[in-house]
Design an enzyme around this catalytic site. Structure first.
Site, PDB file in Angstrom:
ATOM      1  N   LYS A 212       1.472  23.248  13.045  1.00 10.90           N
ATOM      2  CA  LYS A 212       2.557  22.500  13.682  1.00 10.90           C
ATOM      3  C   LYS A 212       2.361  20.998  13.469  1.00 10.90           C
ATOM      4  O   LYS A 212       3.263  20.289  13.075  1.00 10.90           O
ATOM      5  CB  LYS A 212       2.542  22.834  15.172  1.00 10.90           C
ATOM      6  CG  LYS A 212       3.474  22.007  16.013  1.00 10.90           C
ATOM      7  CD  LYS A 212       3.386  22.493  17.446  1.00 10.90           C
ATOM      8  CE  LYS A 212       3.788  21.409  18.417  1.00 10.90           C
ATOM      9  NZ  LYS A 212       3.684  21.860  19.807  1.00 10.90           N
ATOM     10  N   GLU A 218      -9.467  22.231  10.371  1.00  7.51           N
ATOM     11  CA  GLU A 218      -9.848  23.554   9.862  1.00  7.51           C
ATOM     12  C   GLU A 218      -8.812  24.054   8.851  1.00  7.51           C
ATOM     13  O   GLU A 218      -9.150  24.566   7.778  1.00  7.51           O
ATOM     14  CB  GLU A 218      -9.921  24.577  11.013  1.00  7.51           C
ATOM     15  CG  GLU A 218     -11.099  24.406  11.947  1.00  7.51           C
ATOM     16  CD  GLU A 218     -10.829  23.453  13.095  1.00  7.51           C
ATOM     17  OE1 GLU A 218      -9.868  22.636  12.996  1.00  7.51           O
ATOM     18  OE2 GLU A 218     -11.568  23.514  14.090  1.00  7.51           O
ATOM     19  N   GLY A 269       1.943  25.560  20.385  1.00  9.08           N
ATOM     20  CA  GLY A 269       1.308  26.419  19.388  1.00  9.08           C
ATOM     21  C   GLY A 269       1.119  27.836  19.892  1.00  9.08           C
ATOM     22  O   GLY A 269       1.454  28.814  19.216  1.00  9.08           O
ATOM     23  N   GLU A 356      -5.630  28.257  27.639  1.00  6.93           N
ATOM     24  CA  GLU A 356      -5.254  26.923  27.169  1.00  6.93           C
ATOM     25  C   GLU A 356      -4.075  26.395  27.993  1.00  6.93           C
ATOM     26  O   GLU A 356      -3.905  25.194  28.152  1.00  6.93           O
ATOM     27  CB  GLU A 356      -4.900  26.953  25.668  1.00  6.93           C
ATOM     28  CG  GLU A 356      -5.084  25.593  25.017  1.00  6.93           C
ATOM     29  CD  GLU A 356      -4.923  25.611  23.498  1.00  6.93           C
ATOM     30  OE1 GLU A 356      -3.828  25.923  23.017  1.00  6.93           O
ATOM     31  OE2 GLU A 356      -5.900  25.289  22.798  1.00  6.93           O
TER      32      GLU A 356
HETATM   33  O1  LIG Z   1      -0.698  24.341  14.506  1.00  4.74           O
HETATM   34  P1  LIG Z   1      -1.699  23.244  14.561  1.00  4.74           P
HETATM   35  O2  LIG Z   1      -1.061  21.902  14.801  1.00  4.74           O
HETATM   36  O3  LIG Z   1      -2.554  23.241  13.328  1.00  4.74           O
HETATM   37  O4  LIG Z   1      -2.625  23.498  15.808  1.00  4.74           O
HETATM   38  C1  LIG Z   1      -3.491  24.583  15.912  1.00  4.74           C
HETATM   39  C2  LIG Z   1      -4.169  24.652  17.284  1.00  4.74           C
HETATM   40  O5  LIG Z   1      -5.065  23.574  17.420  1.00  4.74           O
HETATM   41  C3  LIG Z   1      -5.114  22.752  18.572  1.00  4.74           C
HETATM   42  O6  LIG Z   1      -6.391  22.186  18.677  1.00  4.74           O
HETATM   43  C4  LIG Z   1      -4.740  23.400  19.870  1.00  4.74           C
HETATM   44  O7  LIG Z   1      -5.845  23.653  20.694  1.00  4.74           O
HETATM   45  C5  LIG Z   1      -3.942  24.660  19.736  1.00  4.74           C
HETATM   46  O8  LIG Z   1      -3.050  24.688  20.804  1.00  4.74           O
HETATM   47  C6  LIG Z   1      -3.207  24.745  18.425  1.00  4.74           C
HETATM   48  O9  LIG Z   1      -2.502  25.958  18.399  1.00  4.74           O
END
Ligand SMILES: O=P(O)(O)OC[C@H]1O[C@H](O)[C@H](O)[C@@H](O)[C@@H]1O
Length: 526
Positions: A212, A218, A269, A356
């Site tokens: 998102k 990662e 997310g 979360e």
């Molecule tokens: O979808 P992204 O922006 O890569 O985020 C991936 C994830 O990482 C973050 O650290 C949050 O803790 C999550 O709520 C999220 O779903």
């Protein structure tokens, strides 16, 4: 207008604390128990039902919970949320994941567009893309069909879609809906990506990069890992990758992808399984029609959640019973125990969804709360859990409320009769037995063999796990967690608690450390 107040300021909460809980060893034995199991049940969408006979509630507790639901304005708060109020106060955002599967209230416009139209358009674009992949209009450079889809993402961009894929894989195989195998890469541990790639025919794979924010370390690292593997195989990564991200993210306008599909900042997310985040991989794996059925199940459950009558609203009821257990009875955890192998990763998804969202110590205005909020969530599919941690659940010093999930029929319809019962019957016999064992216990002079009972559980029962029942099940838990956040007056839609670790990890990688952090860095050879 709704008013947001801390739980301990509500008079109905004080009343609730004075009501005596039901004694399960009494109410669940004999004819009383039989009547309760028949009566303490609420219909859910897609033929599911929520049965709470084995919870420590009675008419007095339920009446007190109804008062709490009214005083905390739970129905009005949900209405405010789906009508576009800025409910995510921490990030000053709307909360619109319900709109990815339906329109419960008014049209909501944000960023100059009608949001329901925006989400539907993304779903249609994904459907068109998936159909073209399936019918061979979109192929690899050699003109061959793609056979595998590999999702790269973490947290909400992994857990929900992965749990949903695993939940429907066998159903799809049985029902001629299995189009492409899906695999998932999430951990920054290089062994994750390497192992998945080693078992994948990359020349015939589409990689779905899901982030998102477009900035998650990662995921970006794993993207590079995959691109490297594609190049080494003599392939052009941009012909094998699509992106799912928000329109404002750095990935949105990149030429590195075959196509890009969008969600936005109004979808958290962990609430994104019904958006493009789940849509891309599930539509590629099972076809857009199956994804649409999954959305229908969720939309139907959302409608039930909008009912102001707690006794007809399974999500509100489940949420309030959970609050009673957490805040009045003082239980610290909740176990989710699906008696369905297909739901093997569902507890992992719920860990993020619940912890979360509701693992918070300040209210939605940033002030400390003085009562417990979200419980610790864990679980495993039954009957595996029975041979693992149920000992503590039956005889440990903490009482852990349990959320069972069970289906009358298995997905593959393959079974065997041994000693006069099928495996499916054995599975279901175990869940029925566990509920009663936990509730009623069994006395024994030898205390080591004594079961005190009085251990509460609920069960969601369905006919079979299908795309529609899965959608309803997902929405049940999403909405339950939302209602609990309302009761606790916390913001369930941000996650500041994940930031500090990320900042410190960056410092370690930049060798900008001292004290304990430096010694740990040295110990781990960074
Ligand atoms: O979808 P992204 O922006 O890569 O985020 C991936 C994830 O990482 C973050 O650290 C949050 O803790 C999550 O709520 C999220 O779903």
């Amino acid at each position: 207008m709704v008013s947001w107040n801390n739980l301990d300021t509500l008079s109905s909460y004080k009343e609730l604390a004075d009501v005596k809980p039901a004694c399960l060893t009494e109410v669940m034995s004999g004819d009383n128990g039989a009547e309760r199991v028949k009566n303490y049940s609420v219909p859910m969408a897609a033929g599911l039902s929520y049965n709470y006979a084995s919870k420590q509630v009675n008419e007095n507790v339920l009446a007190a919970l109804e008062k709490l639901a009214d005083e905390a304005q739970l129905a009005d708060k949900f209405k405010a949320l789906y009508n576009g109020e800025v409910v995510n106060t921490g990030e000053k955002r709307l909360v619109l994941h319900h709109m990815t599967r339906g329109q419960l209230g008014d049209a909501v416009e944000a960023d100059g567009v009608d949001k329901r139209t925006f989400y539907k358009t993304q779903q249609e674009r994904i459907a068109e893309f998936a159909n073209k992949v399936h019918n061979g209009e979109i192929t690899n450079a050699a003109g061959e069909k793609f056979t595998t889809v590999v999702q790269i993402g973490i947290g909400g961009s992994d857990l929900g879609p992965r749990a949903m894929y695993i939940a429907l894989e066998n159903w799809a195989k049985k029902n001629n809906a299995f189009k492409m195998e899906a695999k998932f890469i999430s951990n920054v541990d290089p062994d994750d990506a390497a192992a998945v790639l080693a078992s994948t025919d990359v020349a015939h794979s589409i990689f779905v990069l899901v982030s998102k924010s477009g900035t998650t370390l990662e995921t970006l690292t794993n993207e590079s890992f995959v691109k490297d593997a594609l190049k080494k195989a003599g392939l052009d990564p941009s012909k094998h990758m699509i992106a799912v991200t928000s329109e404002t993210s750095p990935l949105a306008k990149s030429d590195d992808y075959l196509d890009a599909f969008f969600m936005d900042d109004y979808i958290g997310g962990r609430f994104s399984s019904t958006s493009s985040v789940g849509g891309a991989v599930l539509s590629l794996a099972f076809g857009p029609e199956v994804f649409a059925e999954f959305l229908d199940g969720a939309a139907e459950e959302d409608k039930l959640s909008a009912n102001p009558d707690m006794r007809k609203n399974p999500e509100m009821l489940d949420a309030l019973i959970g609050v009673y257990e957490r805040n009045v009875l003082g239980y610290p955890c909740t176990a989710v125990l699906p008696y369905s192998q297909a739901l093997s990763r569902f507890p992992a998804h719920l860990q993020q969804l619940d912890m979360e969202s509701n693992g918070k110590s300040v209210n939605r205005f940033g002030e400390p709360v003085t009562y417990p909020t979200g419980p610790v969530i864990f679980g495993e599919p039954g009957t595996n859990g029975q041979h693992s941690f149920y000992q503590l659940l039956h005889q440990g010093t903490d009482i852990v409320p349990l959320q069972f999930i069970g289906f009358k029929n298995n997905q593959l319809e393959t079974d065997v009769t041994i000693q006069d019962s099928t495996s499916q019957q054995k599975l279901c016999a175990n869940v029925a037995a566990q509920i009663v064992a936990f509730a009623c216990g069994k006395s024994d002079e030898n205390l080591n063999k004594n079961f005190k009972g009085g251990r509460p559980s609920s069960i969601i029962i369905g006919d079979k796990l299908t795309p529609k029942t899965l959608g309803a099940l997902l929405a049940h838990f999403e909405n339950k967690i939302m209602f609990q956040g309302f009761v606790w007056n916390i913001n369930s839609f941000d996650q500041e608690g994940v930031q500090l670790g990320k900042v410190l990890a960056k410092k370690v990688l930049a060798h900008d450390t001292d004290g304990a952090l430096k010694v740990y860095s040295d110990l781990l050879n960074i």
